[in-house]
Design an enzyme around this catalytic site. Structure first.
Site, PDB file in Angstrom:
ATOM      1  N   GLU A  90      26.914  -0.206   7.377  1.00  0.00           N
ATOM      2  CA  GLU A  90      26.601   0.409   5.863  1.00  0.00           C
ATOM      3  C   GLU A  90      25.741   1.625   6.100  1.00  0.00           C
ATOM      4  O   GLU A  90      24.675   1.402   6.902  1.00  0.00           O
ATOM      5  CB  GLU A  90      25.932  -0.746   5.068  1.00  0.00           C
ATOM      6  CG  GLU A  90      26.726  -1.666   4.504  1.00  0.00           C
ATOM      7  CD  GLU A  90      25.967  -2.904   3.850  1.00  0.00           C
ATOM      8  OE1 GLU A  90      26.094  -2.926   2.566  1.00  0.00           O
ATOM      9  OE2 GLU A  90      25.438  -3.713   4.474  1.00  0.00           O
ATOM     10  N   CYS A 103      20.967   7.694   4.990  1.00  0.00           N
ATOM     11  CA  CYS A 103      20.224   6.448   5.443  1.00  0.00           C
ATOM     12  C   CYS A 103      21.585   5.629   6.325  1.00  0.00           C
ATOM     13  O   CYS A 103      22.368   5.142   5.790  1.00  0.00           O
ATOM     14  CB  CYS A 103      19.879   5.518   4.480  1.00  0.00           C
ATOM     15  SG  CYS A 103      18.756   4.030   5.126  1.00  0.00           S
ATOM     16  N   CYS A 110      20.795  -7.711  11.814  1.00  0.00           N
ATOM     17  CA  CYS A 110      19.566  -7.404  12.170  1.00  0.00           C
ATOM     18  C   CYS A 110      18.907  -8.568  12.740  1.00  0.00           C
ATOM     19  O   CYS A 110      19.100  -9.821  12.364  1.00  0.00           O
ATOM     20  CB  CYS A 110      18.463  -6.818  11.092  1.00  0.00           C
ATOM     21  SG  CYS A 110      16.781  -6.379  11.938  1.00  0.00           S
ATOM     22  N   CYS A 114      12.582 -10.392   8.768  1.00  0.00           N
ATOM     23  CA  CYS A 114      11.499 -10.037   7.702  1.00  0.00           C
ATOM     24  C   CYS A 114      11.913 -11.121   6.613  1.00  0.00           C
ATOM     25  O   CYS A 114      13.040 -10.971   6.164  1.00  0.00           O
ATOM     26  CB  CYS A 114      11.359  -8.524   7.577  1.00  0.00           C
ATOM     27  SG  CYS A 114      11.168  -7.881   8.803  1.00  0.00           S
ATOM     28  N   CYS A 117      13.509  -9.392   3.613  1.00  0.00           N
ATOM     29  CA  CYS A 117      14.554  -8.377   3.606  1.00  0.00           C
ATOM     30  C   CYS A 117      16.084  -9.176   3.551  1.00  0.00           C
ATOM     31  O   CYS A 117      16.205 -10.075   4.490  1.00  0.00           O
ATOM     32  CB  CYS A 117      14.463  -7.564   4.958  1.00  0.00           C
ATOM     33  SG  CYS A 117      16.123  -6.361   5.344  1.00  0.00           S
ATOM     34  N   GLY A 163      19.407  -3.264  10.826  1.00  0.00           N
ATOM     35  CA  GLY A 163      18.955  -3.090  11.987  1.00  0.00           C
ATOM     36  C   GLY A 163      17.676  -2.610  12.487  1.00  0.00           C
ATOM     37  O   GLY A 163      17.050  -1.720  11.880  1.00  0.00           O
ATOM     38  N   SER A 218       7.035   0.171   9.801  1.00  0.00           N
ATOM     39  CA  SER A 218       6.836  -0.776   8.599  1.00  0.00           C
ATOM     40  C   SER A 218       5.995  -1.755   8.763  1.00  0.00           C
ATOM     41  O   SER A 218       5.842  -2.565   9.672  1.00  0.00           O
ATOM     42  CB  SER A 218       8.288  -1.530   8.535  1.00  0.00           C
ATOM     43  OG  SER A 218       9.325  -0.781   8.301  1.00  0.00           O
ATOM     44  N   LEU A 219       4.876  -1.658   8.028  1.00  0.00           N
ATOM     45  CA  LEU A 219       3.616  -2.364   8.099  1.00  0.00           C
ATOM     46  C   LEU A 219       3.715  -3.540   7.286  1.00  0.00           C
ATOM     47  O   LEU A 219       3.691  -4.700   7.705  1.00  0.00           O
ATOM     48  CB  LEU A 219       2.410  -1.604   8.098  1.00  0.00           C
ATOM     49  CG  LEU A 219       0.974  -2.296   8.411  1.00  0.00           C
ATOM     50  CD1 LEU A 219       1.069  -2.739   9.772  1.00  0.00           C
ATOM     51  CD2 LEU A 219      -0.079  -1.207   8.093  1.00  0.00           C
ATOM     52  N   ASN A 299      12.675  -4.661  -3.611  1.00  0.00           N
ATOM     53  CA  ASN A 299      13.848  -4.617  -4.010  1.00  0.00           C
ATOM     54  C   ASN A 299      14.444  -5.971  -3.991  1.00  0.00           C
ATOM     55  O   ASN A 299      14.545  -6.652  -3.025  1.00  0.00           O
ATOM     56  CB  ASN A 299      15.067  -3.712  -3.454  1.00  0.00           C
ATOM     57  CG  ASN A 299      14.516  -2.178  -3.443  1.00  0.00           C
ATOM     58  OD1 ASN A 299      14.419  -1.732  -4.617  1.00  0.00           O
ATOM     59  ND2 ASN A 299      14.528  -1.477  -2.239  1.00  0.00           N
ATOM     60  N   CYS A 342      16.733   0.012   0.023  1.00  0.00           N
ATOM     61  CA  CYS A 342      16.145  -0.628   1.153  1.00  0.00           C
ATOM     62  C   CYS A 342      15.766  -2.197   1.017  1.00  0.00           C
ATOM     63  O   CYS A 342      15.547  -2.816   0.084  1.00  0.00           O
ATOM     64  CB  CYS A 342      14.224  -0.157   1.026  1.00  0.00           C
ATOM     65  SG  CYS A 342      14.172   1.374   1.307  1.00  0.00           S
TER      66      CYS A 342
HETATM   67  N1  SAH Z   1      14.041  -2.322  11.086  1.00  0.00           N
HETATM   68  C1  SAH Z   1      13.487  -1.092  10.632  1.00  0.00           C
HETATM   69  C2  SAH Z   1      14.327  -0.306   9.985  1.00  0.00           C
HETATM   70  C3  SAH Z   1      14.730  -0.815   8.438  1.00  0.00           C
HETATM   71  S1  SAH Z   1      13.932   0.303   7.511  1.00  0.00           S
HETATM   72  C4  SAH Z   1      11.947  -1.247  10.075  1.00  0.00           C
HETATM   73  O1  SAH Z   1      11.898  -2.501   9.606  1.00  0.00           O
HETATM   74  O2  SAH Z   1      11.232  -0.310   9.903  1.00  0.00           O
HETATM   75  C5  SAH Z   1      13.927  -0.472   6.068  1.00  0.00           C
HETATM   76  C6  SAH Z   1      12.768  -0.444   5.266  1.00  0.00           C
HETATM   77  O3  SAH Z   1      12.816  -1.183   4.258  1.00  0.00           O
HETATM   78  C7  SAH Z   1      11.666  -1.217   6.135  1.00  0.00           C
HETATM   79  O4  SAH Z   1      10.380  -0.391   5.962  1.00  0.00           O
HETATM   80  C8  SAH Z   1      11.446  -2.556   5.474  1.00  0.00           C
HETATM   81  O5  SAH Z   1      10.152  -3.292   5.313  1.00  0.00           O
HETATM   82  C9  SAH Z   1      11.900  -2.122   3.905  1.00  0.00           C
HETATM   83  N2  SAH Z   1      12.418  -3.465   3.174  1.00  0.00           N
HETATM   84  C10 SAH Z   1      13.079  -4.515   3.420  1.00  0.00           C
HETATM   85  N3  SAH Z   1      13.526  -5.277   2.651  1.00  0.00           N
HETATM   86  C11 SAH Z   1      12.922  -4.730   1.571  1.00  0.00           C
HETATM   87  C12 SAH Z   1      13.096  -5.006   0.230  1.00  0.00           C
HETATM   88  N4  SAH Z   1      13.825  -6.162  -0.244  1.00  0.00           N
HETATM   89  N5  SAH Z   1      12.644  -4.188  -0.750  1.00  0.00           N
HETATM   90  C13 SAH Z   1      12.209  -3.067  -0.446  1.00  0.00           C
HETATM   91  N6  SAH Z   1      11.929  -2.664   0.938  1.00  0.00           N
HETATM   92  C14 SAH Z   1      12.580  -3.242   1.666  1.00  0.00           C
END
Ligand code: SAH
Length: 352
Positions: A90, A103, A110, A114, A117, A163, A218-219, A299, A342
């Site tokens: 995607e 993006c 992945c 998390c 996500c 991913g 991503s913290l 989201n 995201c």
């Molecule tokens: N795996 C990498 C690249 C993905 S970036 C990473 O985690 O950084 C995708 C971003 O969207 C990350 O910062 C993640 O924390 C955020 N994300 C994941 N699920 C989300 C959601 N449901 N709503 C908003 N942000 C989300």
């Protein structure tokens, strides 16, 4: 069949030398595939016809098939593609007033789990090849500007699709090298950002690269206790390991450069002002002065147990950070209605 879009110029030159062709054929092919974004050898008419036919028999210029394209009411486009072996890929096109952002994905699915996500629910399907990474961008640019159409200089790229980019490090870095080439897509390093959930050894490796894109980490939680639950990768590399790596990376930044921490705001979970304070303290503890925080309101999706914070809570969190001297930006969600925002990329066929 080899996918020549994923071959650097030096390797294309080798192929042509084996075919008894002069080295400048590699330049012609590279300019056709990347510079003009042509997706079949037959369109690259500066190559002799017989050679084009020969290339078409032995290799391919395209391996991704667009299955569907969803267009959000905010103009965001989500492309759901399939690899030749049937895995979903995607890519999202996000227009804003003065620039576009694409993006892209580094993996199909992945492996990280998390909790907030949707992509995590797919598990890892497989790593994407160099060519599959590059072709995502080609397909989107062709959809927006037409084959051969000039790409505006402001176009930004983010490796924030499906991913974990740092678990497909080699392919990602080689793909970006190709994408930035002046005879190719020519999207320069400073306009590209790679986001990692915190694969610590790769942050050190990334810091050593001579040429590299921007980094986002991503913290999403200021304590191990909370991060272990939200992002289980934290059990492997604790916040302390991650912050030390971030500090080492910060030391390698050039004048004026900064990097980013992303913080997904989950209503009632990690969005309290006490977490904002803990986050500011954490940055101070590791003396991280060249960071900015991108706050991403969650989201939602049916399969996820979380909900977005209220706008008041988002504002309070941001204000608390700023009052403590930390720059914070709230990201406006884009393409939520078509599952393009995201954390929503889960190869969904419909819009909801
Ligand atoms: N795996 C990498 C690249 C993905 S970036 C990473 O985690 O950084 C995708 C971003 O969207 C990350 O910062 C993640 O924390 C955020 N994300 C994941 N699920 C989300 C959601 N449901 N709503 C908003 N942000 C989300």
């Amino acid at each position: 069949m080899p996918h020549l879009t994923g071959f650097p110029r030096a390797e294309l030159a080798e192929i042509f030398s084996e075919l008894g062709e002069p080295p400048y054929r590699a330049d012609q092919l590279f300019r056709g595939l990347h510079g003009r974004r042509q997706q079949s050898f037959d369109e690259i008419t500066d190559l002799p016809k017989a050679l084009r036919e020969h290339l078409s028999e032995m290799a391919t210029a395209s391996v991704l098939k667009v299955e569907s394209k969803y267009v959000s009411r905010d103009g965001t486009r989500r492309f759901l593609m399939k690899t030749h072996d049937g895995f979903p890929v995607e890519t999202v096109y996000i227009p804003t007033e003065n620039r576009d952002t694409i993006c892209f994905s580094s993996q199909s699915g992945c492996p990280l789990k998390c909790d907030f996500c949707l992509t995590a629910k797919l598990g890892l399907l497989r790593n994407l090849t160099i060519g599959e990474i590059v072709e995502q961008i080609i397909i989107v640019l062709n959809d927006v500007y037409g084959v051969g159409g000039e790409t505006p200089h402001g176009t930004n790229l983010v490796a924030m699709g499906a991913g974990e980019p740092f678990l497909n490090f080699e392919n990602l870095i080689r793909a970006i090298e190709m994408i930035s080439h002046k005879d190719g897509l020519f999207i320069v390093y400073s306009r590209i950002t790679v986001s990692t959930a915190g694969i610590v050894p790769k942050i050190y490796e990334f810091a050593k690269l001579e040429r590299r894109p921007n980094l986002a980490i991503s913290l999403s939680a200021p304590t191990d206790e909370m991060r272990n639950i939200l992002m289980p990768i934290n059990k492997r590399w604790k916040i302390d390991d991650l912050m030390q790596a971030a500090k080492a990376f910060e030391k390698t930044l050039k004048r004026g450069e900064r990097f980013t921490f992303e913080y997904v705001l989950l209503g009632g979970v990690n969005d309290g002002v006490e977490q904002a304070r803990a986050l500011a303290r954490l940055l101070a503890k590791y003396d991280l002065g060249r960071v900015k925080i991108n706050l991403i309101p969650h989201n939602p999706a049916e399969q996820l147990d979380y909900h977005p914070p209220t706008p008041e809570q988002v504002a309070a969190f941001k204000n608390e950070l700023e009052s403590l001297g930390v720059s914070a930006y709230v990201r406006t969600p884009r393409g939520r209605d078509i599952y393009a925002a995201c954390g929503q990329l889960a190869a969904k066929a419909g819009t909801h």
